[in-house]
Design a protein around this motif. Structure first.
Motif, mmCIF file in Angstrom:
data_model
loop_
_atom_site.group_PDB
_atom_site.id
_atom_site.type_symbol
_atom_site.label_atom_id
_atom_site.label_comp_id
_atom_site.label_asym_id
_atom_site.label_seq_id
_atom_site.Cartn_x
_atom_site.Cartn_y
_atom_site.Cartn_z
ATOM 1 N N VAL A 90 0.943 -1.151 0.158
ATOM 2 C CA VAL A 90 0.764 -0.173 -0.068
ATOM 3 C C VAL A 90 1.328 1.273 0.238
ATOM 4 O O VAL A 90 1.844 1.396 0.776
ATOM 5 N N PRO A 91 0.573 1.741 -0.557
ATOM 6 C CA PRO A 91 1.309 3.692 -0.856
ATOM 7 C C PRO A 91 1.409 4.081 0.560
ATOM 8 O O PRO A 91 0.165 4.241 1.712
ATOM 9 N N ARG A 92 2.665 4.851 0.770
ATOM 10 C CA ARG A 92 2.989 5.124 2.368
ATOM 11 C C ARG A 92 2.414 6.725 1.587
ATOM 12 O O ARG A 92 2.605 7.319 0.989
ATOM 13 N N ARG A 93 1.376 6.734 3.454
ATOM 14 C CA ARG A 93 1.422 8.089 3.687
ATOM 15 C C ARG A 93 1.845 8.534 4.200
ATOM 16 O O ARG A 93 3.337 8.380 4.688
ATOM 17 N N GLY A 94 1.826 10.605 3.975
ATOM 18 C CA GLY A 94 2.853 11.566 4.739
ATOM 19 C C GLY A 94 1.993 12.784 4.040
ATOM 20 O O GLY A 94 1.415 12.587 4.222
ATOM 21 N N ALA A 95 3.658 13.726 4.283
ATOM 22 C CA ALA A 95 3.169 14.516 4.375
ATOM 23 C C ALA A 95 3.866 16.000 3.948
ATOM 24 O O ALA A 95 4.606 15.485 2.924
ATOM 25 N N VAL A 96 3.416 16.822 3.388
ATOM 26 C CA VAL A 96 4.159 17.992 2.703
ATOM 27 C C VAL A 96 3.844 18.806 2.920
ATOM 28 O O VAL A 96 2.637 19.887 3.421
ATOM 29 N N MET A 97 4.957 19.393 3.031
ATOM 30 C CA MET A 97 5.437 21.030 4.317
ATOM 31 C C MET A 97 5.950 22.407 3.193
ATOM 32 O O MET A 97 6.491 21.355 1.912
ATOM 33 N N ARG A 98 5.426 23.222 3.113
ATOM 34 C CA ARG A 98 5.707 24.291 2.316
ATOM 35 C C ARG A 98 6.032 25.402 3.095
ATOM 36 O O ARG A 98 5.243 25.835 3.283
ATOM 37 N N ALA A 99 7.221 25.830 2.563
ATOM 38 C CA ALA A 99 7.599 27.013 3.076
ATOM 39 C C ALA A 99 7.890 28.098 2.260
ATOM 40 O O ALA A 99 8.083 27.630 0.842
ATOM 41 N N ASP A 100 7.472 29.018 2.399
ATOM 42 C CA ASP A 100 8.071 31.065 1.948
ATOM 43 C C ASP A 100 8.267 31.657 2.474
ATOM 44 O O ASP A 100 7.868 32.064 4.032
ATOM 45 N N CYS A 101 9.118 32.201 1.605
ATOM 46 C CA CYS A 101 10.202 33.154 2.852
ATOM 47 C C CYS A 101 9.569 34.489 2.276
ATOM 48 O O CYS A 101 9.705 34.761 0.535
ATOM 49 N N GLY A 102 9.149 35.119 3.234
ATOM 50 C CA GLY A 102 9.683 37.090 1.981
ATOM 51 C C GLY A 102 10.434 37.689 0.946
ATOM 52 O O GLY A 102 11.228 36.881 1.320
#
Length: 103
Positions: A90-102
């Motif tokens: 079964v495909p692994r579940r994970g997290a996606v994190m998005r970082a943004d700097c001004g």
């Protein structure tokens, strides 16, 4: 101690799947296998992030981060799965994190 895996980058054209929605009472049809698509290139497909944070930095200005969890990759006929003869995991579940700097 919890087991942690960290992935540094994803291709920008990657498409992930959200968890399937809970089954509605009174329905007799087959429940969906996957939830909605989460396309990294299309912000309109992103639901509200599970976690959001921001802080002011002296070097970069406002730095913010968003995170979505329980995402899994969309399997396609073009990937490694195409010629697989053994049972697939079964495909692994994970997290996606998005970082943004001004600027």
């Amino acid at each position: 101690m919890a087991h942690v895996e960290l992935l540094g980058r994803l291709r920008s054209d990657r498409v992930l799947r959200l968890p399937r929605p809970p089954r509605r009472r009174g329905t007799t049809s087959r429940p969906p296998r996957h939830g909605l698509e989460f396309a990294l290139t299309k912000a309109a497909t992103w639901p509200e992030p599970a976690h959001t944070t921001s802080t002011m930095t002296s070097r970069y200005g406002l730095a913010s981060a968003q995170a979505w969890d329980r995402l899994h990759p969309r399997l396609t006929h073009r990937g490694v799965v195409a010629g697989a003869t053994a049972p697939m995991q079964v495909p692994r579940r994970g997290a996606v994190m998005r970082a943004d700097c001004g600027a």
